[in-house]
Each structure stands twice: as structure tokens, then as C-alpha cells.
Design a protein around this motif. Structure first.
Motif, short mmCIF file in Angstrom:
data_model
loop_
_atom_site.label_atom_id
_atom_site.label_comp_id
_atom_site.label_asym_id
_atom_site.label_seq_id
_atom_site.Cartn_x
_atom_site.Cartn_y
_atom_site.Cartn_z
N ALA A 1 7.88 -0.83 -4.31
CA ALA A 1 6.60 -0.60 -4.98
C ALA A 1 6.01 0.72 -4.50
CB ALA A 1 5.63 -1.74 -4.70
N ILE A 2 5.48 1.49 -5.46
CA ILE A 2 4.85 2.78 -5.18
C ILE A 2 3.41 2.75 -5.66
CG2 ILE A 2 4.91 5.26 -5.62
CD1 ILE A 2 7.89 4.97 -6.31
N THR A 3 2.50 3.15 -4.80
CA THR A 3 1.10 3.32 -5.18
C THR A 3 0.66 4.70 -4.72
OG1 THR A 3 0.70 0.95 -4.91
CG2 THR A 3 -1.23 2.39 -5.00
N GLY A 4 0.22 5.51 -5.68
CA GLY A 4 -0.11 6.89 -5.34
C GLY A 4 1.14 7.61 -4.88
N ASP A 5 1.08 8.21 -3.69
CA ASP A 5 2.24 8.95 -3.18
C ASP A 5 3.02 8.16 -2.13
OD1 ASP A 5 0.45 9.03 -1.07
OD2 ASP A 5 0.74 11.15 -0.61
N ARG A 6 2.70 6.86 -1.96
CA ARG A 6 3.27 6.09 -0.85
C ARG A 6 4.08 4.89 -1.32
NH1 ARG A 6 2.55 8.81 4.18
NH2 ARG A 6 1.08 10.45 3.56
N ILE A 7 5.03 4.51 -0.48
CA ILE A 7 5.73 3.24 -0.64
C ILE A 7 4.83 2.15 -0.10
CG2 ILE A 7 7.74 1.89 0.08
CD1 ILE A 7 9.20 4.64 0.43
N THR A 8 4.53 1.15 -0.92
CA THR A 8 3.59 0.11 -0.48
C THR A 8 4.27 -1.24 -0.24
OG1 THR A 8 3.00 -0.17 -2.81
CG2 THR A 8 1.53 1.15 -1.45
N ALA A 9 5.52 -1.39 -0.69
CA ALA A 9 6.25 -2.64 -0.40
C ALA A 9 7.72 -2.44 -0.68
CB ALA A 9 5.72 -3.80 -1.24
N VAL A 10 8.55 -3.09 0.13
CA VAL A 10 10.00 -3.18 -0.09
C VAL A 10 10.34 -4.67 0.04
CG1 VAL A 10 12.29 -2.46 0.65
CG2 VAL A 10 10.33 -0.90 0.96
N LEU A 11 10.68 -5.32 -1.09
CA LEU A 11 10.83 -6.77 -1.11
C LEU A 11 12.00 -7.19 -1.98
CD1 LEU A 11 7.09 -7.75 -1.70
CD2 LEU A 11 8.37 -8.04 0.44
N PRO A 12 12.54 -8.40 -1.75
CA PRO A 12 13.51 -8.94 -2.69
C PRO A 12 12.92 -8.94 -4.11
CG PRO A 12 13.42 -10.28 -0.72
CD PRO A 12 12.29 -9.31 -0.62
N ARG A 13 13.77 -8.72 -5.09
CA ARG A 13 13.30 -8.56 -6.47
C ARG A 13 12.46 -9.75 -6.93
NH1 ARG A 13 18.10 -7.86 -10.35
NH2 ARG A 13 18.33 -6.01 -9.02
N ALA A 14 12.94 -10.97 -6.70
CA ALA A 14 12.22 -12.15 -7.17
C ALA A 14 10.84 -12.24 -6.54
CB ALA A 14 13.03 -13.41 -6.88
N GLU A 15 10.75 -11.92 -5.25
CA GLU A 15 9.45 -11.98 -4.58
C GLU A 15 8.52 -10.91 -5.09
OE1 GLU A 15 7.54 -11.92 -0.07
OE2 GLU A 15 9.72 -11.91 -0.33
N MET A 16 9.06 -9.71 -5.34
CA MET A 16 8.23 -8.63 -5.87
C MET A 16 7.67 -9.02 -7.24
SD MET A 16 7.12 -5.52 -5.05
CE MET A 16 8.30 -4.53 -4.10
N ARG A 17 8.52 -9.62 -8.09
CA ARG A 17 8.05 -10.03 -9.40
C ARG A 17 6.94 -11.08 -9.29
NH1 ARG A 17 13.68 -10.70 -12.94
NH2 ARG A 17 14.08 -8.44 -13.19
N ARG A 18 7.07 -11.95 -8.32
CA ARG A 18 6.10 -13.03 -8.16
C ARG A 18 4.76 -12.52 -7.64
NH1 ARG A 18 4.94 -15.95 -3.74
NH2 ARG A 18 6.81 -15.24 -2.63
N ARG A 19 4.81 -11.53 -6.77
CA ARG A 19 3.60 -11.14 -6.04
C ARG A 19 2.94 -9.86 -6.52
NH1 ARG A 19 5.33 -10.53 -0.12
NH2 ARG A 19 3.19 -9.79 0.00
N CYS A 20 3.69 -9.05 -7.27
CA CYS A 20 3.19 -7.70 -7.55
C CYS A 20 2.83 -7.51 -9.03
CB CYS A 20 4.23 -6.66 -7.14
SG CYS A 20 3.67 -4.96 -7.37
N LYS A 21 1.69 -6.92 -9.26
CA LYS A 21 1.28 -6.48 -10.59
C LYS A 21 1.42 -4.97 -10.62
CE LYS A 21 -2.48 -6.60 -13.93
NZ LYS A 21 -3.87 -7.05 -14.21
N ALA A 22 2.30 -4.46 -11.49
CA ALA A 22 2.61 -3.03 -11.51
C ALA A 22 2.24 -2.41 -12.85
CB ALA A 22 4.10 -2.80 -11.23
N GLY A 23 1.82 -1.16 -12.79
CA GLY A 23 1.56 -0.43 -14.02
C GLY A 23 2.82 -0.20 -14.81
N ARG A 24 3.94 0.02 -14.09
CA ARG A 24 5.23 0.24 -14.72
C ARG A 24 6.31 -0.38 -13.87
NH1 ARG A 24 8.61 5.96 -15.57
NH2 ARG A 24 10.16 5.12 -17.03
N THR A 25 7.24 -1.08 -14.49
CA THR A 25 8.41 -1.62 -13.79
C THR A 25 9.66 -0.97 -14.37
OG1 THR A 25 7.35 -3.73 -13.33
CG2 THR A 25 9.75 -3.68 -13.23
N LEU A 26 10.46 -0.40 -13.49
CA LEU A 26 11.66 0.33 -13.91
C LEU A 26 12.89 -0.47 -13.52
CD1 LEU A 26 12.24 3.08 -15.24
CD2 LEU A 26 12.43 4.05 -12.94
N ASP A 27 13.69 -0.83 -14.50
CA ASP A 27 14.91 -1.62 -14.26
C ASP A 27 16.07 -0.68 -13.95
OD1 ASP A 27 17.03 -3.33 -14.19
OD2 ASP A 27 17.00 -3.85 -16.33
#
Length: 456
Positions: free
Chosen positions: A35-61
Motif C-alpha cells: 500500500a502506498i499513501t503519498g510518497d510512502r509505503i504504508t503497509a506490506v501485507l498478504p493479499r487477502a489481508e490487504m483486501r480485507r483491511r484496506c480501502k484504496a483509491g486504486r488497486t493494481l493487479d
């Protein structure tokens, strides 16, 4: 890592086949997202957990891709890309004294440096390089080109004792370099380095000034050192000591010192550099092309030395291709040591990322995929037929993949390359400028060679 129950918001989430973070060493995070917010990395997580916990402006597959830190090119003369292939297959000093320096005397200007550096930035970004350390004249113009392309750059405060179009003497080089730093120091994508050319072109007095400035400004020093045996013989004849001994006597060697090339080091010199915390910028293609030799990288790494990878300039390489340098560095180290376990793939990748960042004093900002660091990232598509099958993504990045497999590049969270296309630079305009310079240089060099012949 984020706490397990907290929600995350992000500008962009990148879903990758694997993330190779470089730190911790040897890690390969399969089916992970960043996950990227602004100029920083804000999370590095397993894909399923990221999908469950993160609301993103854009998701790139990027489910067929390896996501790695942006590559860091530890040694360049970026503007010399306009002299790519100009005078190949020559000895180093013949190449410099009879071809490169005369061409520079006729052509190097602020515009030359801007156009050449922008060409280099374009090439490097497409090859996954997100930061480069430059040593050349008119560094303020190299900085402008870097800013216009979006790449991160370390600008050298260059010094050489003889006059050029850029400066008249050592004091003029320093005055202009320091003014450049004052002008650009507020730019977050730029940092600085003291860049004396080499022991054979810089006096003791100038080196002492450089050391003082380095300590005052808290910036590294990088210089060409022990590149050729002739350089060492000349130093022994002139001063009675090897160049590295001379620099050690002057107090330059330490954690902020980068020895560029360092091809010809004796075991005691390797131990000394390692013990003092110095780094090496290893440029294997340039070392081979100029017949300088094969650096003892295996011994350096065994001694605990920090070794990063550089391309050198495109005039002596002829590519600004860090993927090619990683592969060559690993293969040469194995052959030179006669040990296939020397310089494994994870080490080669670390040399081209975190090690190079550490040499530049940037390891807290870039060089690994970690929460809180700048989002300088490179995605490599592993789905190509020439990369199939893929048992070990890290091994593939070093031994099988190339810069042509780079699909996406982010610098400071900004997407600069998407599906191989540059988003911030007009490639056609850059190419047109390169052709214009080619015509100009070729024509004037022909006149210059004819004039030399007539004088003889």
C-alpha cells in the motif's frame, strides 16, 4: 506491518505475485500487496489481508509480477550518454585523453548536460532505476533533468584540477558545486555527494578541502580509485605510495567514503576499507570493457564491506542497465573465486538496492520495501516465455530477467512507468535531441581529427 485489526486507507495498492523486500535478507513474500499513501509505503501485507483491511483509491493487479525496491545506480556520468559508443575498444587513458576529454572540451555545456542527463534518466527509469549517483560537470543541470523526469538523484560536487568549460580551477569547481547545492538543497528528490574525480587528477590540498566540506555538510565522498594498474604504478612513482594509502593518510577513508571501481585491491587494503566502514561502487561492465580488470568482490563481501552496483557512464559501458550489472557481477564473482556459492542472487539484488542506498547515506529512505520508507518501487513481469518456468523469483531477477521485463516504476509514490511507457517524459523529444547532438559531435570531431592530422 500494521496491527492486525486496524483499517488502512491508501492511494494505491499493488497486488503482486511476490514482493522481494530485500530487508530482511532472503525474504520472498508470495501473494503479497504493498500500500502506498503519498510518497510512502504504508503497509506490506498478504493479499487477502490487504483486501480485507484496506480501502484504496486504486488497486493494481500485478499478479504475474515480482515487486522489488527501485534499483539504485551507485555510479554514473549521466550526461556522457550523449557519447555512447563514440570511441570504443580503447585503453582507458587513450580513451580519455585522445577522445573523451577533447570531445568534452568542444561540446560540454549546460545544455549538453541537461539533454544528456535527461536521456540517461529516461533509459534508467525504463530499466527500473529510481535513484542514481552522478559525477559530472554542470551538476545543477543534471539536477534539473532529474527533477523533470521524476527520478531521484545524488548530485556530485565535482572537482578536477585542470580547467574545463565548467570551471577554471579547483576553487572554482568547489565554489560552483556549493552554489549548486545551496540552490537545490530544498528539493526532496535530490541529495549531494563530494565528487573529486580521482587521485591522479586531484591534489592533496583539494582532497583536504573536500574532507572538511564532507564533514561539515554530512555528505559522502566518492572518487575513482584503483581502477587500473597504471594508475597505481604512477602513484607509486610520484608519491611513493599506492593511491589508497595516500587517501588513508589524508583521512578520507571512512563510513562516508565510496571507492569507485576498486579493481586492484590487495587483501590488506580490503581489510582496511572494510574496517573503516567504506563502500565500493562496483562497475563490472565498464571494468571489462576498458580492460581494467576484475574486482575481487567476493573477498570484499567476505570481509564485510558494503558493495553497491553502478553502471559508470554510457560512454564506457555502453548501457545504463543495472539488471545486466547484477548478472555480470554475480557471474564474475563466481568465476574469479572458483566458487559457485559466491555472490548469490539475493546478495546481487541487495547490492543494486539497499547496499547502494547505504553507501549514499539513504538507507533509511530507500533501498528496501518496508513500511515508512519512500515508495520507490519496480515491478518485473515474470510471465514472459523466456522467464518460464519460474521456481525462484529472486534468482530469475538476477540470472534470467532483464530491464525489458520492467513494467511499472514508482518514485516517491508517483507512477512514472506504466506497462513500459514513460508517463512524465516525452521519449520522442528526448530521442530527437540525442540525434541532434550526435550530428553535432560527429561533425566537429571529424574537423578536429583533420586539424590534428594537418598539424602533424
Amino acid at each position: 506491518m500494521q496491527e492486525a485489526n486496524t483499517s488502512i486507507s491508501a492511494d494505491t495498492v499493488i497486488e503482486a505475485r511476490c514482493v522481494i523486500p530485500v530487508e530482511p535478507y532472503g525474504a520472498v513474500l508470495n501473494d503479497h500487496s504493498v500500500a502506498i499513501t503519498g510518497d510512502r509505503i504504508t503497509a506490506v501485507l498478504p493479499r487477502a489481508e490487504m483486501r480485507r483491511r484496506c480501502k484504496a483509491g486504486r488497486t493494481l493487479d500485478l499478479s504475474t509480477h515480482a515487486l522489488i525496491p527501485g534499483l539504485v545506480n551507485l555510479h554514473t556520468h549521466a550526461a556522457m550518454t550523449l557519447m555512447r559508443g563514440l570511441s570504443d575498444d580503447l585503453r582507458l587513458m587513450d580513451w580519455l585523453e585522445k577522445h573523451i576529454w577533447p570531445t568534452e572540451a568542444r561540446h560540454v555545456s549546460a545544455q549538453f548536460v541537461y539533454d544528456g542527463t535527461l536521456l540517461a534518466c529516461t533509459e534508467m527509469l525504463r530499466g527500473g532505476v529510481t535513484c542514481f549517483n552522478d559525477m559530472y560537470f554542470y551538476p545543477e543541470m543534471a539536477g534539473r533533468a532529474a527533477l523533470d523526469s521524476g527520478i531521484r538523484a545524488v548530485l556530485g560536487i565535482v572537482l578536477i584540477e585542470f580547467p574545463t568549460a565548467y570551471a577554471s580551477d579547483a576553487q572554482d569547481y568547489l565554489r560552483k558545486g556549493l552554489a549548486m547545492r545551496d540552490e537545490l538543497k530544498s528539493e526532496p528528490m535530490l541529495s549531494f555527494c563530494m565528487a573529486p574525480h580521482a587521485p591522479y587528477t586531484v591534489s592533496d590540498r583539494s582532497f583536504e578541502q573536500i574532507l572538511t566540506l564532507s564533514e561539515q555538510l554530512q555528505i559522502p565522498i566518492n572518487t575513482h580509485l584503483h581502477e587500473t594498474r597504471d594508475e597505481i604504478r604512477q602513484s607509486e612513482s610520484k608519491s611513493g605510495m599506492r593511491p589508497i594509502a595516500r587517501l588513508e593518510k589524508l583521512g578520507l577513508l571512512g563510513p562516508g567514503f565510496i571507492a569507485v571501481h576498486a579493481v586492484h585491491l590487495e587483501p590488506a587494503e580490503i581489510s582496511m576499507l572494510a574496517g573503516l566502514g567504506a563502500s565500493v561502487a562496483h562497475c563490472p561492465s565498464s571494468n571489462l570493457k576498458l580492460a581494467s580488470g576484475i574486482a575481487p568482490v567476493g573477498a570484499m563481501l567476505s570481509a564485510g564491506m558494503n558493495v553497491g552496483i553502478g553502471t559508470d557512464g554510457a560512454a564506457s559501458n555502453n548501457r545504463l542497465d543495472v539488471f545486466a550489472e547484477m548478472r555480470l557481477a554475480a557471474l564474475l564473482a563466481k568465476a574469479a573465486s572458483e566458487d559457485a556459492e559466491t555472490l548469490p542472487s539475493h546478495v546481487a539484488l541487495r547490492m543494486a538496492t539497499l547496499n547502494a542506498a547505504k553507501a549514499l547515506g539513504l538507507e533509511q529512505k530507500i533501498g528496501s520495501v518496508e513500511t515508512g520508507k519512500c515508495a520507490d518501487l519496480c515491478a518485473v513481469n515474470l510471465a514472459s516465455i523466456e522467464l518460464s518456468p519460474c521456481y525462484d523469483p529472486a534468482s530469475h531477477l538476477v540470472y534470467a530477467a532483464g530491464r525489458e521485463h520492467v513494467s511499472h516504476v514508482w518514485v516517491g509514490g508517483k507512477l512514472l512507468v506504466e506497462e513500459g511507457r514513460l508517463l512524465q517524459v516525452d521519449e520522442k523529444a528526448v530521442a530527437r535531441k540525442a540525434i541532434e547532438w550526435q550530428s553535432r559531435i560527429a561533425a566537429s570531431n571529424q574537423v578536429g581529427h583533420q586539424s590534428d592530422h594537418d598539424q602533424r
